[in-house]
Write a protein that holds these residues in place. Structure first.
Motif, PDB file in Angstrom:
ATOM      1  N   ASP A 374       0.978  -1.145  -0.018  1.00  0.00           N
ATOM      2  CA  ASP A 374       0.091   0.003   0.024  1.00  0.00           C
ATOM      3  C   ASP A 374       0.941   1.287   0.067  1.00  0.00           C
ATOM      4  O   ASP A 374       0.580   2.127  -0.874  1.00  0.00           O
ATOM      5  N   ASN A 375       2.004   1.228   0.738  1.00  0.00           N
ATOM      6  CA  ASN A 375       2.974   2.570   0.886  1.00  0.00           C
ATOM      7  C   ASN A 375       3.543   2.646  -0.493  1.00  0.00           C
ATOM      8  O   ASN A 375       3.701   3.690  -0.903  1.00  0.00           O
ATOM      9  N   ALA A 376       3.827   1.467  -1.167  1.00  0.00           N
ATOM     10  CA  ALA A 376       4.585   1.623  -2.336  1.00  0.00           C
ATOM     11  C   ALA A 376       3.815   2.207  -3.417  1.00  0.00           C
ATOM     12  O   ALA A 376       4.102   2.994  -4.296  1.00  0.00           O
ATOM     13  N   ILE A 377       2.634   1.955  -3.567  1.00  0.00           N
ATOM     14  CA  ILE A 377       1.746   2.272  -4.492  1.00  0.00           C
ATOM     15  C   ILE A 377       1.408   3.768  -4.013  1.00  0.00           C
ATOM     16  O   ILE A 377       1.332   4.700  -4.988  1.00  0.00           O
ATOM     17  N   LYS A 378       1.111   4.190  -2.716  1.00  0.00           N
ATOM     18  CA  LYS A 378       0.711   5.394  -2.227  1.00  0.00           C
ATOM     19  C   LYS A 378       1.791   6.373  -2.539  1.00  0.00           C
ATOM     20  O   LYS A 378       1.364   7.680  -2.801  1.00  0.00           O
ATOM     21  N   TYR A 379       3.117   6.008  -2.302  1.00  0.00           N
ATOM     22  CA  TYR A 379       4.079   7.019  -2.425  1.00  0.00           C
ATOM     23  C   TYR A 379       4.511   6.953  -4.018  1.00  0.00           C
ATOM     24  O   TYR A 379       5.903   7.317  -3.860  1.00  0.00           O
ATOM     25  N   SER A 380       3.810   6.471  -4.910  1.00  0.00           N
ATOM     26  CA  SER A 380       4.586   6.456  -6.199  1.00  0.00           C
ATOM     27  C   SER A 380       3.418   7.252  -7.061  1.00  0.00           C
ATOM     28  O   SER A 380       2.243   7.413  -6.735  1.00  0.00           O
ATOM     29  N   ALA A 402       9.906  -3.062  -4.331  1.00  0.00           N
ATOM     30  CA  ALA A 402      10.588  -1.972  -4.589  1.00  0.00           C
ATOM     31  C   ALA A 402       9.708  -1.032  -5.375  1.00  0.00           C
ATOM     32  O   ALA A 402       8.949  -1.617  -6.226  1.00  0.00           O
ATOM     33  N   ASP A 403       9.958   0.151  -5.120  1.00  0.00           N
ATOM     34  CA  ASP A 403       9.040   1.246  -6.050  1.00  0.00           C
ATOM     35  C   ASP A 403       9.852   2.155  -6.746  1.00  0.00           C
ATOM     36  O   ASP A 403      10.986   2.428  -6.459  1.00  0.00           O
ATOM     37  N   SER A 404       9.212   2.817  -7.501  1.00  0.00           N
ATOM     38  CA  SER A 404       9.812   3.858  -8.350  1.00  0.00           C
ATOM     39  C   SER A 404       9.026   5.432  -7.934  1.00  0.00           C
ATOM     40  O   SER A 404       9.025   5.910  -8.521  1.00  0.00           O
ATOM     41  N   LYS A 415      14.052   7.365  10.881  1.00  0.00           N
ATOM     42  CA  LYS A 415      12.811   7.770  11.954  1.00  0.00           C
ATOM     43  C   LYS A 415      11.472   6.990  11.137  1.00  0.00           C
ATOM     44  O   LYS A 415      10.577   7.046  11.890  1.00  0.00           O
ATOM     45  N   ILE A 416      11.679   6.413  10.256  1.00  0.00           N
ATOM     46  CA  ILE A 416      10.614   5.808   9.312  1.00  0.00           C
ATOM     47  C   ILE A 416       9.762   4.912  10.134  1.00  0.00           C
ATOM     48  O   ILE A 416       8.448   4.795   9.964  1.00  0.00           O
ATOM     49  N   LYS A 417      10.427   3.980  10.928  1.00  0.00           N
ATOM     50  CA  LYS A 417       9.576   3.130  11.713  1.00  0.00           C
ATOM     51  C   LYS A 417       9.012   3.341  12.953  1.00  0.00           C
ATOM     52  O   LYS A 417       8.367   2.616  13.722  1.00  0.00           O
ATOM     53  N   LYS A 422       5.515  10.682  10.110  1.00  0.00           N
ATOM     54  CA  LYS A 422       5.456  10.666   8.637  1.00  0.00           C
ATOM     55  C   LYS A 422       6.264  11.727   8.014  1.00  0.00           C
ATOM     56  O   LYS A 422       6.501  12.871   8.486  1.00  0.00           O
ATOM     57  N   ALA A 423       6.916  11.124   7.119  1.00  0.00           N
ATOM     58  CA  ALA A 423       7.756  11.986   6.149  1.00  0.00           C
ATOM     59  C   ALA A 423       6.950  13.056   5.240  1.00  0.00           C
ATOM     60  O   ALA A 423       7.566  13.945   4.977  1.00  0.00           O
ATOM     61  N   ASN A 424       5.902  12.514   4.778  1.00  0.00           N
ATOM     62  CA  ASN A 424       5.300  13.183   3.784  1.00  0.00           C
ATOM     63  C   ASN A 424       3.897  13.433   4.072  1.00  0.00           C
ATOM     64  O   ASN A 424       3.005  12.418   4.325  1.00  0.00           O
ATOM     65  N   ARG A 428      -2.168  10.333   2.204  1.00  0.00           N
ATOM     66  CA  ARG A 428      -2.926  10.158   3.497  1.00  0.00           C
ATOM     67  C   ARG A 428      -2.116   8.993   4.264  1.00  0.00           C
ATOM     68  O   ARG A 428      -1.299   8.424   3.657  1.00  0.00           O
ATOM     69  N   GLY A 429      -2.485   8.714   5.376  1.00  0.00           N
ATOM     70  CA  GLY A 429      -1.841   7.969   6.187  1.00  0.00           C
ATOM     71  C   GLY A 429      -1.517   8.380   7.686  1.00  0.00           C
ATOM     72  O   GLY A 429      -1.716   9.624   8.104  1.00  0.00           O
ATOM     73  N   SER A 430      -1.690   7.369   8.626  1.00  0.00           N
ATOM     74  CA  SER A 430      -1.435   7.650  10.044  1.00  0.00           C
ATOM     75  C   SER A 430      -0.147   7.865  10.784  1.00  0.00           C
ATOM     76  O   SER A 430       0.216   8.460  11.928  1.00  0.00           O
ATOM     77  N   GLY A 431       0.788   7.358   9.839  1.00  0.00           N
ATOM     78  CA  GLY A 431       2.146   7.214  10.369  1.00  0.00           C
ATOM     79  C   GLY A 431       2.439   6.079  11.499  1.00  0.00           C
ATOM     80  O   GLY A 431       3.487   6.028  12.076  1.00  0.00           O
ATOM     81  N   GLY A 433       1.553   2.527  10.391  1.00  0.00           N
ATOM     82  CA  GLY A 433       1.606   1.371   9.717  1.00  0.00           C
ATOM     83  C   GLY A 433       2.967   0.561   9.755  1.00  0.00           C
ATOM     84  O   GLY A 433       2.660  -0.227  10.113  1.00  0.00           O
ATOM     85  N   LEU A 434       4.077   1.403   9.428  1.00  0.00           N
ATOM     86  CA  LEU A 434       5.247   0.796   9.471  1.00  0.00           C
ATOM     87  C   LEU A 434       5.799   0.320  10.823  1.00  0.00           C
ATOM     88  O   LEU A 434       6.344  -0.725  11.081  1.00  0.00           O
ATOM     89  N   ALA A 435       5.193   1.092  11.779  1.00  0.00           N
ATOM     90  CA  ALA A 435       5.711   0.756  13.356  1.00  0.00           C
ATOM     91  C   ALA A 435       4.985  -0.486  13.723  1.00  0.00           C
ATOM     92  O   ALA A 435       5.602  -1.323  14.300  1.00  0.00           O
TER      93      ALA A 435
END
Ligand code: ADP
Length: 484
Positions: A374-380, A402-404, A415-417, A422-424, A428-431, A433-435
């Motif tokens: 979901d992240n890979a698609i969301k941030y592409s 791997a996304d482009s 800090k991403i985990k 949220k870096a961006n 959308r996103g709660s920040g 998910g990765l944690a």
């Protein structure tokens, strides 16, 4: 002043100890000086007594036939040291018969214990320190005269101890003065030292209370470069972290509210549309599809929030069982293929022939795969691509996504985990998910690694060890910490 203040403790532990040591030094030096001077006077009196005794012996042998009494009297009367010492002749009845001063130094009622001692001692010498009836302190040495005669039985030397006592008193006063000076220095420097600790500690306490009351902007000025300075830095660091976590929490609340509002608006809009008009079956179906999809999105978000809260208080449970990891990955890819196509993102999944079974929680692992894809698609951006791979390397199974996409700035990568991070904010996103995903993978004894180049893309590598045999003891419900 606090009940058991540092100043009080310093006073008890240091100042009183120094005071006791100095008192002991003054007392010991007083005693030593007293002994030294008194024994010096005594030695000199004894030496004088033996000298006079030998002179008298010479008189008695050299002046045969002469009047010993007359010789003796003239010697005593012209005694060279009579200015500071009195020489007495004592008759066989124990009375003073001649004195170098011409009158009796000791009055009738003054006892002469040294004379009594001399009579009984082996060397014929007696010693006495005491006070005369007029209060004067004296030292006396008596030497029994060995010359047989009827006029004299002993010679007595008497000195006043007043001068010696004065010298001793002056010296002891000098030592006392020095001790008091040392004590004053210890007191002044000690109090300055205690103040240099107590003052900043009070300031630190006040600042810490201010921070605790919610003034997270408050900081302490580092006053010194020592342990206290270190404490200031630590408290400032704590305030930074609190401020940071407060900011993250507020951002989290705002992004979650926003996230919840978007599907709710869609659901509300479609529900109103469907209610208000005579919808044709196609519109009805489309509306129902949107409502179902948005409801699912909502419940997914609520589930994610619940998981996060479970991780926070250690209630996240895993249901470990033998499972096919490819089945779960395949399902997650399938869920997102359609969505990616709609967003013009190409998803490529190179499914391997087979991978070993692992022990894991299939629902939780699927949740992780869904989150990462979901992240890979969301941030592409449209036109991008997402490549998914799964393979075995040694004792591990690796899944790479791997996304482009837009990528992650190097300073944000560590800090991403972290929870709420949220870096961006444009997506959308709660920040969390990765944690949550990271916690789940850690409970499978694996890891999530992220490599990214801004503007080029991101690769997420999930590593899970192949576990054959017994079900591993899962580490259930570990606390998710700020840095996890
Ligand atoms: P969110 O719900 O905000 O996506 P996550 O915990 O899943 O929260 O991710 C945390 C942050 O990491 C995201 O806000 C995003 O900035 C960054 N991120 C995660 N995956 C990617 C990716 N594939 N590409 C770029 N940024 C990513």
């Amino acid at each position: 002043m606090a009940r058991k203040s540092i100043a009080q403790r310093w006073f008890l532990n240091s100042f009183l100890v120094v005071l006791a040591i100095l008192t002991a030094i003054v007392t010991a030096s007083g005693l030593l000086l007293h002994n030294f001077y008194y024994s010096a006077v005594r030695q000199s009196l004894k030496a004088r007594a033996s000298t006079v005794s030998s002179i008298l012996l010479r008189y008695s042998s050299g002046t045969v036939g002469s009047n010993f009494y007359t010789e003796m009297r003239s010697y005593i009367e012209s005694f060279p040291d009579k200015d500071y010492m009195e020489l007495m002749a004592i008759d066989p009845y124990g009375n003073v018969s001649i004195t170098s001063s011409g009158f009796s130094y000791t009055s009738k009622q003054d006892r002469m214990p040294d004379y009594q001692d001399a009579l009984t001692s082996a060397d014929g010498m007696g010693y006495y320190v005491g006070r005369l009836s007029n209060g004067q302190k004296i030292m006396a040495v008596t030497q029994i005269v060995s010359v047989v005669n009827s006029e004299f039985s002993a010679m007595r030397f008497v000195v006043s101890l007043e001068t010696v006592d004065k010298v001793i008193t002056n010296l002891v006063m000098g030592i006392c003065g020095a001790a008091l000076a040392v004590l004053a220095l210890v007191l002044v420097f000690g109090l300055l030292f205690v103040r240099s600790i107590v003052r900043p500690v009070r300031e630190i306490g006040a600042a810490a209370r201010q921070i605790a009351r919610g003034d997270l902007k408050s900081r302490i000025v580092k006053i010194s470069d020592d342990e206290i300075g270190e404490l200031c830095e630590t408290i400032n660091f704590m305030a930074d972290e609190l401020e940071n976590s407060e900011r993250l929490k507020n951002e989290f609340i705002s992004s979650v509210s926003h996230e919840l509002r978007t599907p709710l608006t869609a659901i509300k809009g479609w529900a109103e549309t469907l209610m208000s008009m005579e919808s044709d079956p196609a519109t009805l179906q489309k509306g129902m599809r949107v409502i179902t999809a948005e409801t699912e999105r909502l419940s997914g978000m609520v589930e994610e929030l619940l998981d996060f809260s479970r991780i926070q208080d250690g209630r996240l449970k895993m249901n470990f069982q033998k499972m096919d990891i490819l089945a779960e990955l395949g399902e997650a890819v399938l869920i997102y293929t359609e969505k990616a196509r709609q967003e013009d993102i190409e998803v490529t999944y190179r499914e391997p022939e087979m991978l070993p079974f692992i022990y894991g929680d299939k629902n939780r692992l699927r949740q992780v795969f869904i989150n990462v894809i979901d992240n890979a698609i969301k941030y592409s951006d449209p036109g991008g691509s997402v490549k998914i791979d799964a393979f075995q390397r040694g004792e591990d199974i690796l899944i790479t996504v791997a996304d482009s996409g837009i990528g992650i700035q190097p300073e944000d990568l560590p800090k991403i985990k972290t929870k709420f991070f949220k870096a961006n904010y444009s997506r959308r996103g709660s920040g969390i998910g990765l944690a949550v995903a990271d916690e789940i993978i850690q409970m499978h004894h694996g890891s999530i690694d992220i490599e990214s180049t801004p503007g080029v893309g991101t690769t997420v590598i999930i590593t899970i060890p192949v576990r054959t045999g017994e079900e591993p003891a899962p580490e259930e419900g570990r606390l998710l910490t700020q840095g996890s």
